[in-house]
Scaffold this active site. Structure first.
Site, PDB file in Angstrom:
ATOM      1  N   TYR A   1      18.444 -43.123 -74.854  1.00  0.00           N
ATOM      2  CA  TYR A   1      17.161 -43.517 -75.446  1.00  0.00           C
ATOM      3  C   TYR A   1      17.492 -44.707 -76.331  1.00  0.00           C
ATOM      4  O   TYR A   1      18.156 -44.545 -77.351  1.00  0.00           O
ATOM      5  CB  TYR A   1      16.583 -42.398 -76.307  1.00  0.00           C
ATOM      6  CG  TYR A   1      16.080 -41.192 -75.537  1.00  0.00           C
ATOM      7  CD1 TYR A   1      14.733 -41.080 -75.199  1.00  0.00           C
ATOM      8  CD2 TYR A   1      16.944 -40.155 -75.168  1.00  0.00           C
ATOM      9  CE1 TYR A   1      14.257 -39.965 -74.508  1.00  0.00           C
ATOM     10  CE2 TYR A   1      16.471 -39.042 -74.479  1.00  0.00           C
ATOM     11  CZ  TYR A   1      15.127 -38.955 -74.149  1.00  0.00           C
ATOM     12  OH  TYR A   1      14.665 -37.857 -73.466  1.00  0.00           O
TER      13      TYR A   1
ATOM     14  N   PRO B   1       5.959 -38.369 -72.747  1.00  0.00           N
ATOM     15  CA  PRO B   1       7.210 -37.963 -72.092  1.00  0.00           C
ATOM     16  C   PRO B   1       8.479 -38.117 -72.938  1.00  0.00           C
ATOM     17  O   PRO B   1       9.549 -37.681 -72.508  1.00  0.00           O
ATOM     18  CB  PRO B   1       7.269 -38.869 -70.850  1.00  0.00           C
ATOM     19  CG  PRO B   1       6.383 -40.010 -71.154  1.00  0.00           C
ATOM     20  CD  PRO B   1       5.330 -39.524 -72.086  1.00  0.00           C
TER      21      PRO B   1
ATOM     22  N   LYS C   1       9.078 -32.638 -72.392  1.00  0.00           N
ATOM     23  CA  LYS C   1       8.641 -31.247 -72.541  1.00  0.00           C
ATOM     24  C   LYS C   1       7.594 -30.765 -71.538  1.00  0.00           C
ATOM     25  O   LYS C   1       7.386 -29.555 -71.410  1.00  0.00           O
ATOM     26  CB  LYS C   1       8.036 -31.046 -73.953  1.00  0.00           C
ATOM     27  CG  LYS C   1       9.041 -31.158 -75.083  1.00  0.00           C
ATOM     28  CD  LYS C   1       9.975 -29.979 -75.089  1.00  0.00           C
ATOM     29  CE  LYS C   1      11.129 -30.149 -76.030  1.00  0.00           C
ATOM     30  NZ  LYS C   1      12.375 -29.552 -75.555  1.00  0.00           N
TER      31      LYS C   1
ATOM     32  N   HIS D   1      23.979 -31.858 -68.232  1.00  0.00           N
ATOM     33  CA  HIS D   1      24.353 -32.733 -69.348  1.00  0.00           C
ATOM     34  C   HIS D   1      24.530 -31.915 -70.618  1.00  0.00           C
ATOM     35  O   HIS D   1      23.626 -31.172 -70.999  1.00  0.00           O
ATOM     36  CB  HIS D   1      23.260 -33.778 -69.609  1.00  0.00           C
ATOM     37  CG  HIS D   1      23.163 -34.828 -68.552  1.00  0.00           C
ATOM     38  ND1 HIS D   1      22.305 -35.890 -68.643  1.00  0.00           N
ATOM     39  CD2 HIS D   1      23.830 -34.977 -67.381  1.00  0.00           C
ATOM     40  CE1 HIS D   1      22.436 -36.655 -67.564  1.00  0.00           C
ATOM     41  NE2 HIS D   1      23.352 -36.112 -66.783  1.00  0.00           N
TER      42      HIS D   1
ATOM     43  N   TYR E   1      15.373 -30.310 -78.460  1.00  0.00           N
ATOM     44  CA  TYR E   1      15.455 -31.015 -77.180  1.00  0.00           C
ATOM     45  C   TYR E   1      15.864 -30.076 -76.050  1.00  0.00           C
ATOM     46  O   TYR E   1      15.261 -30.103 -74.969  1.00  0.00           O
ATOM     47  CB  TYR E   1      16.453 -32.156 -77.332  1.00  0.00           C
ATOM     48  CG  TYR E   1      16.460 -33.160 -76.214  1.00  0.00           C
ATOM     49  CD1 TYR E   1      15.485 -34.157 -76.135  1.00  0.00           C
ATOM     50  CD2 TYR E   1      17.454 -33.137 -75.241  1.00  0.00           C
ATOM     51  CE1 TYR E   1      15.500 -35.082 -75.116  1.00  0.00           C
ATOM     52  CE2 TYR E   1      17.482 -34.070 -74.218  1.00  0.00           C
ATOM     53  CZ  TYR E   1      16.503 -35.045 -74.166  1.00  0.00           C
ATOM     54  OH  TYR E   1      16.525 -35.973 -73.150  1.00  0.00           O
TER      55      TYR E   1
HETATM   56  P1  RFL Z   1       0.803 -30.822 -62.139  1.00  0.00           P
HETATM   57  O1  RFL Z   1       2.229 -31.110 -61.779  1.00  0.00           O
HETATM   58  O2  RFL Z   1      -0.080 -31.955 -62.432  1.00  0.00           O
HETATM   59  O3  RFL Z   1       0.219 -29.967 -60.939  1.00  0.00           O
HETATM   60  C1  RFL Z   1      -1.164 -29.715 -60.801  1.00  0.00           C
HETATM   61  C2  RFL Z   1      -1.467 -29.574 -59.333  1.00  0.00           C
HETATM   62  O4  RFL Z   1      -2.849 -29.242 -59.159  1.00  0.00           O
HETATM   63  C3  RFL Z   1      -3.377 -30.035 -58.087  1.00  0.00           C
HETATM   64  N1  RFL Z   1      -4.844 -30.100 -58.289  1.00  0.00           N
HETATM   65  C4  RFL Z   1      -5.710 -29.300 -57.639  1.00  0.00           C
HETATM   66  N2  RFL Z   1      -5.517 -28.335 -56.737  1.00  0.00           N
HETATM   67  C5  RFL Z   1      -6.621 -27.701 -56.253  1.00  0.00           C
HETATM   68  N3  RFL Z   1      -7.868 -27.996 -56.657  1.00  0.00           N
HETATM   69  C6  RFL Z   1      -8.116 -28.952 -57.559  1.00  0.00           C
HETATM   70  N4  RFL Z   1      -9.348 -29.222 -57.955  1.00  0.00           N
HETATM   71  C7  RFL Z   1      -7.000 -29.661 -58.105  1.00  0.00           C
HETATM   72  N5  RFL Z   1      -6.860 -30.654 -59.009  1.00  0.00           N
HETATM   73  C8  RFL Z   1      -5.550 -30.905 -59.101  1.00  0.00           C
HETATM   74  C9  RFL Z   1      -2.656 -31.345 -58.209  1.00  0.00           C
HETATM   75  O5  RFL Z   1      -2.671 -32.071 -56.975  1.00  0.00           O
HETATM   76  C10 RFL Z   1      -1.249 -30.874 -58.577  1.00  0.00           C
HETATM   77  O6  RFL Z   1      -0.445 -30.641 -57.441  1.00  0.00           O
HETATM   78  O7  RFL Z   1       0.700 -29.824 -63.375  1.00  0.00           O
HETATM   79  P2  RFL Z   1       1.671 -28.647 -63.876  1.00  0.00           P
HETATM   80  O8  RFL Z   1       2.033 -27.740 -62.736  1.00  0.00           O
HETATM   81  O9  RFL Z   1       1.047 -28.121 -65.087  1.00  0.00           O
HETATM   82  O10 RFL Z   1       3.053 -29.380 -64.259  1.00  0.00           O
HETATM   83  C11 RFL Z   1       3.132 -30.248 -65.346  1.00  0.00           C
HETATM   84  C12 RFL Z   1       4.124 -31.397 -65.071  1.00  0.00           C
HETATM   85  O11 RFL Z   1       3.801 -32.007 -63.845  1.00  0.00           O
HETATM   86  C13 RFL Z   1       4.149 -32.447 -66.189  1.00  0.00           C
HETATM   87  O12 RFL Z   1       3.995 -31.842 -67.434  1.00  0.00           O
HETATM   88  C14 RFL Z   1       5.454 -33.264 -66.202  1.00  0.00           C
HETATM   89  O13 RFL Z   1       5.551 -34.072 -65.062  1.00  0.00           O
HETATM   90  C15 RFL Z   1       5.545 -34.130 -67.468  1.00  0.00           C
HETATM   91  N6  RFL Z   1       6.769 -34.946 -67.512  1.00  0.00           N
HETATM   92  C16 RFL Z   1       7.981 -34.401 -67.905  1.00  0.00           C
HETATM   93  N7  RFL Z   1       8.083 -33.087 -68.177  1.00  0.00           N
HETATM   94  C17 RFL Z   1       9.301 -32.529 -68.461  1.00  0.00           C
HETATM   95  O14 RFL Z   1       9.374 -31.315 -68.733  1.00  0.00           O
HETATM   96  N8  RFL Z   1      10.462 -33.274 -68.473  1.00  0.00           N
HETATM   97  C18 RFL Z   1      10.444 -34.604 -68.197  1.00  0.00           C
HETATM   98  O15 RFL Z   1      11.513 -35.227 -68.144  1.00  0.00           O
HETATM   99  C19 RFL Z   1       9.170 -35.235 -67.941  1.00  0.00           C
HETATM  100  N9  RFL Z   1       9.100 -36.551 -67.687  1.00  0.00           N
HETATM  101  C20 RFL Z   1       6.724 -36.303 -67.162  1.00  0.00           C
HETATM  102  C21 RFL Z   1       7.911 -37.089 -67.272  1.00  0.00           C
HETATM  103  C22 RFL Z   1       5.544 -36.893 -66.698  1.00  0.00           C
HETATM  104  C23 RFL Z   1       5.532 -38.233 -66.358  1.00  0.00           C
HETATM  105  N10 RFL Z   1       4.314 -38.753 -65.832  1.00  0.00           N
HETATM  106  C24 RFL Z   1       4.262 -39.504 -64.639  1.00  0.00           C
HETATM  107  C25 RFL Z   1       3.057 -38.248 -66.340  1.00  0.00           C
HETATM  108  C26 RFL Z   1       7.908 -38.429 -66.958  1.00  0.00           C
HETATM  109  C27 RFL Z   1       6.727 -39.012 -66.524  1.00  0.00           C
HETATM  110  C28 RFL Z   1       6.772 -40.491 -66.230  1.00  0.00           C
HETATM  111  C1  PHB Z   2      13.359 -38.413 -66.636  1.00  0.00           C
HETATM  112  O1  PHB Z   2      14.531 -38.168 -66.216  1.00  0.00           O
HETATM  113  O2  PHB Z   2      12.474 -38.826 -65.880  1.00  0.00           O
HETATM  114  C2  PHB Z   2      13.058 -38.253 -68.067  1.00  0.00           C
HETATM  115  C3  PHB Z   2      14.038 -37.763 -68.921  1.00  0.00           C
HETATM  116  C4  PHB Z   2      13.782 -37.639 -70.278  1.00  0.00           C
HETATM  117  C5  PHB Z   2      12.530 -37.997 -70.765  1.00  0.00           C
HETATM  118  C6  PHB Z   2      11.539 -38.461 -69.910  1.00  0.00           C
HETATM  119  C7  PHB Z   2      11.805 -38.588 -68.553  1.00  0.00           C
HETATM  120  O3  PHB Z   2      12.297 -37.908 -72.102  1.00  0.00           O
END
Ligand code: RFL
Ligand code: PHB
Length: 388
Positions: A200, A290, A294, A72, A382
């Site tokens: 958004y 979110p 980031k 995008h 962004y």
């Molecule tokens: P994770 O992905 O949580 O991975 C951590 C892993 O550690 C495991 N774990 C263990 N393993 C061994 N021993 C233990 N005691 C453990 N405890 C836990 C877990 O099972 C897991 O597999 O962390 P990491 O690697 O730091 O990654 C971070 C991302 O997952 C997170 O920041 C993003 O998902 C946030 N996020 C977004 N980030 C973006 O950059 N762009 C986005 O568009 C975006 N959208 C989002 C998001 C997060 C969302 N939610 C559900 C919180 C949208 C949503 C809705």
């Molecule tokens: C997503 O595609 O899940 C998404 C994109 C942008 C955001 C949050 C989530 O700010």
């Protein structure tokens, strides 16, 4: 078991770290509490910053993202149904890539196994020891047996609910946090998104975000209550709100709802992000709401910094990168915190807002979608910039 870097957690942070270390000739073992199937199907982030897509390609896991990811060159901001475009290409010549976090995880797991690297799933009872010594260790149970990994360093990549951060003794960490008085209800729908790019949409009813995973798979979010019960949102109610908050400028096609969930909104940082030979990376050290997309990108930036510091340690016996790890990361972390907080404040309705707050918010939105300088500033933050 013996390795150079013991990695706790196979999310984007732990898996990307292991791959970069492998390319640098540094050994690691990853342990993960969940199953492979679980981590490869957990639906979360979807937006990859400009530099992060290049980084994934550089480390050899970008091939499927190039084929299946959606590039995008801009985004849209709706203000009560009127849609404004922000053109990243014209403003910065940079892009973002839409590619599901679970797809990134699948590609990294596949690469790890092809590298012949150790990756243990479904471990339990994880604990870390001797963090202040130069031989820290990780104890855990796997396949019914107690195991120990002896290593030089431990990377705590185990997310917000992991054990790494809470293993740091009391009195060391400062915690900075903020909760928001709302959440996001997210669905994955078997239907096309209403636009080729994200929307958004700020409305009187609250924010709606129209994003996607493919041209036929929409990812749709609605601002909802902080402790919203998913049961209060049957599909018909969700679609009604999604139509209403989009306004008339685009058509929203309904589809089969494949997944539904509520995410709380939180800003959280611990300082420092290290203790002895334990280094925290990704969500284990910080959480952003979110709205700025980031979280996963910050996790990648942390492990790029950590791998550089480890490389300098092993190849040149330099310890300054490791000593400064937290300081180097926190500058970027706080910048992302500020941006995510700002986007969150800009785009949501707040329960305690006054009429003045609301006029100011609308004026902010008008400024951000009409001044070229303001659009460029938003676009720059962004699309992100590489860790330096
Ligand atoms: P994770 O992905 O949580 O991975 C951590 C892993 O550690 C495991 N774990 C263990 N393993 C061994 N021993 C233990 N005691 C453990 N405890 C836990 C877990 O099972 C897991 O597999 O962390 P990491 O690697 O730091 O990654 C971070 C991302 O997952 C997170 O920041 C993003 O998902 C946030 N996020 C977004 N980030 C973006 O950059 N762009 C986005 O568009 C975006 N959208 C989002 C998001 C997060 C969302 N939610 C559900 C919180 C949208 C949503 C809705
Ligand atoms: C997503 O595609 O899940 C998404 C994109 C942008 C955001 C949050 C989530 O700010």
């Amino acid at each position: 078991m013996r390795t150079q870097v013991g990695i706790i957690g196979a999310g984007p942070a732990g898996l990307a770290l292991a791959r970069i270390l492998h390319l640098q000739g540094i050994s690691s073992i990853i342990i993960e509490s969940r199953s492979r199937d679980y981590i490869e199907n957990r639906i979360r982030a979807g937006l990859i910053e400009d530099w992060a897509a290049d980084m994934l390609t550089d480390i050899g896991v970008g091939e499927r993202m190039k084929r299946e990811g959606l590039v995008h060159w801009g985004t849209n901001i709706g203000i009560n149904g009127e849609i404004h475009h922000i053109d990243f290409k014209a403003l910065l010549n940079k892009r973002i890539t839409i590619y599901g976090q679970q797809e990134v995880v699948k590609d990294l797991v596949e690469r790890r196994l092809a590298d012949g690297g150790e990756l243990l799933f479904e471990v339990g009872g994880v604990s870390v020891h001797d963090l202040k010594s130069d031989r820290p260790s990780i104890r855990f149970a796997h396949d019914g047996q107690d195991k120990v990994i002896e290593c030089d360093f431990i990377a705590g990549c185990d997310g917000y609910h992991g054990i790494s951060r809470p293993s740091i003794p009391d009195g060391i960490l400062s915690v900075y946090e903020r909760d928001y008085p709302f959440g996001w209800l997210g669905i994955l729908s078997e239907s096309p998104p209403p636009d080729d790019e994200l929307i958004y949409s700020y409305t009187d009813e609250g924010l709606a975000l129209y994003t996607m995973r493919s041209p036929t798979l929409a990812r749709l979010y609605l601002q909802c209550d902080h402790d919203e019960d998913v049961a209060a949102w049957p599909d018909a109610r969700i679609w009604e709100h999604l139509h209403k908050r989009l306004g008339g400028a685009r058509k929203l096609q309904e589809g089969k709802v494949l997944q539904k969930g509520v995410t709380a909104m939180r800003s959280f940082v611990v300082e420092p992000m290290q203790y002895g030979r334990l280094f925290l990376a990704g969500d284990s050290a910080h959480i952003v709401p979110p709205t700025g997309a980031k979280g996963m990108n910050l996790a990648f930036a942390d492990v790029v910094m950590l791998s550089r510091a480890l490389e300098a340690f092993y190849s040149k016996q330099r310890t300054d990168g490791l000593e400064n790890y937290s300081k180097s990361c926190l500058k970027r972390v706080w910048n992302a915190q500020r941006f995510s907080w700002w986007m969150t404040r800009l785009l949501h309705r707040f329960p305690d807002e006054s009429a003045f707050d609301r006029r100011r918010q609308l004026s902010d939105l008008t400024y951000i979608t009409s001044s070229e300088a303001a659009m460029k500033s938003l676009a720059e933050q962004y699309v992100g910039s590489p860790p330096n």
